[in-house]
Design an enzyme around this catalytic site. Sequence first.
Site, short mmCIF file in Angstrom:
data_model
loop_
_atom_site.label_atom_id
_atom_site.label_comp_id
_atom_site.label_asym_id
_atom_site.label_seq_id
_atom_site.Cartn_x
_atom_site.Cartn_y
_atom_site.Cartn_z
N GLN A 123 -6.52 45.50 -11.71
CA GLN A 123 -6.58 45.50 -12.99
C GLN A 123 -5.22 45.03 -13.66
OE1 GLN A 123 -8.10 49.96 -14.37
NE2 GLN A 123 -7.13 50.17 -12.04
N ILE B 232 -2.02 42.54 -14.38
CA ILE B 232 -2.18 41.06 -15.06
C ILE B 232 -1.07 40.41 -14.53
CG2 ILE B 232 -3.40 41.38 -17.24
CD1 ILE B 232 -1.11 41.86 -18.73
N HIS C 85 -8.74 42.22 -15.21
CA HIS C 85 -8.29 42.32 -16.53
C HIS C 85 -7.73 41.01 -16.91
CE1 HIS C 85 -8.75 46.93 -16.64
NE2 HIS C 85 -9.83 46.36 -16.67
N CYS D 130 -8.53 28.66 -24.15
CA CYS D 130 -9.01 28.10 -25.32
C CYS D 130 -9.82 29.04 -26.25
CB CYS D 130 -9.59 26.79 -25.17
SG CYS D 130 -10.18 26.10 -26.69
N CYS E 240 -4.72 24.25 -27.70
CA CYS E 240 -5.44 23.49 -26.38
C CYS E 240 -5.79 22.07 -26.88
CB CYS E 240 -6.61 24.34 -26.20
SG CYS E 240 -7.65 23.89 -24.74
N GLY F 191 -2.67 53.38 -7.23
CA GLY F 191 -1.65 53.40 -8.33
C GLY F 191 -2.67 53.04 -9.76
#
Length: 244
Positions: A99, A101, A117, A125, A146, A186
């Site tokens: 999860q 990033i 996630h 874009c 973009c 965790g």
Amino acid sequence: MQKSQPKNIVILTGAGISADSGIATFRASDGLWEKHNIEEVATPEGYARNPELVQRFYNERRAQLLDPKIKPNRAHSALAELEAHYQNKGIGSVTIVTQNIDDLHQRAGSKNVMHMHGELLKLRCVKTQQVVEWRSAKPVTNADRCQCCTSPQALRPHIVWFGEMPFYMDEIHYKLSRADLFVAIGTSGHVYPAAGFVANARSLGLPTLELNLEASQNASQFTDSIYGRATDTVPQWVHSLICS
Ligand code: APR
């Protein structure tokens, strides 16, 4: 605990595995959601209302992640070691569904990682959904566009916000259906669908193990649990598995 060595393992990780690397978790008393309003920084509506605020929130997270002080810790390394061991010995597969990033699993050497996630070091874009890498602490602004279509478009963080569908759901369910063990490390168990994987695993008859600092929201659904810092519990668990 497992009597025989599991062949295929699915490991769900959450913010707690990166806590000892210096990245704040979300729901601790000093966590990110105490300091920032979820609706403002982590929803499509918040982004539509105030894209600058949202970009600033993720710019800060990205700059922190790229700070040379932030490194993978012993828990990330142990999972990478487990994956390599399973591969080298032809035992089976180790799949990390994270999860998180951050990219600390990859930096530690894990290859088989699904970022359900999204990823901090990528942007997307808003029109075509094309994903681009952004491996720089240079802040993203709304002037960054973009170039994938004729009219340049805004680049949003490649993050799954509340109300959006996580990535890799079909692959994750397929991996669970082939697994012999499900482990959660965790994670507080507050956010679905990830928090529901333990129930999916149980319904498939898998043993389930929680490694967390404290009992999570859905701790009672796990068949086994080990509590403590991930930097202690994960290397110990990996060692016991490799030596079993
Ligand atoms: N070792 C092991 N576990 C730890 C450690 C540590 N050193 N430090 C904290 N923890 C545990 C906490 O006890 C808690 O149960 O990690 C968990 C972190 O929980 P959250 O902050 O809720 O993070 P997470 O479960 O990953 O959040 C899920 O919520 O806001 C969203 O998208 C965000 O992916 C995130 C999702």
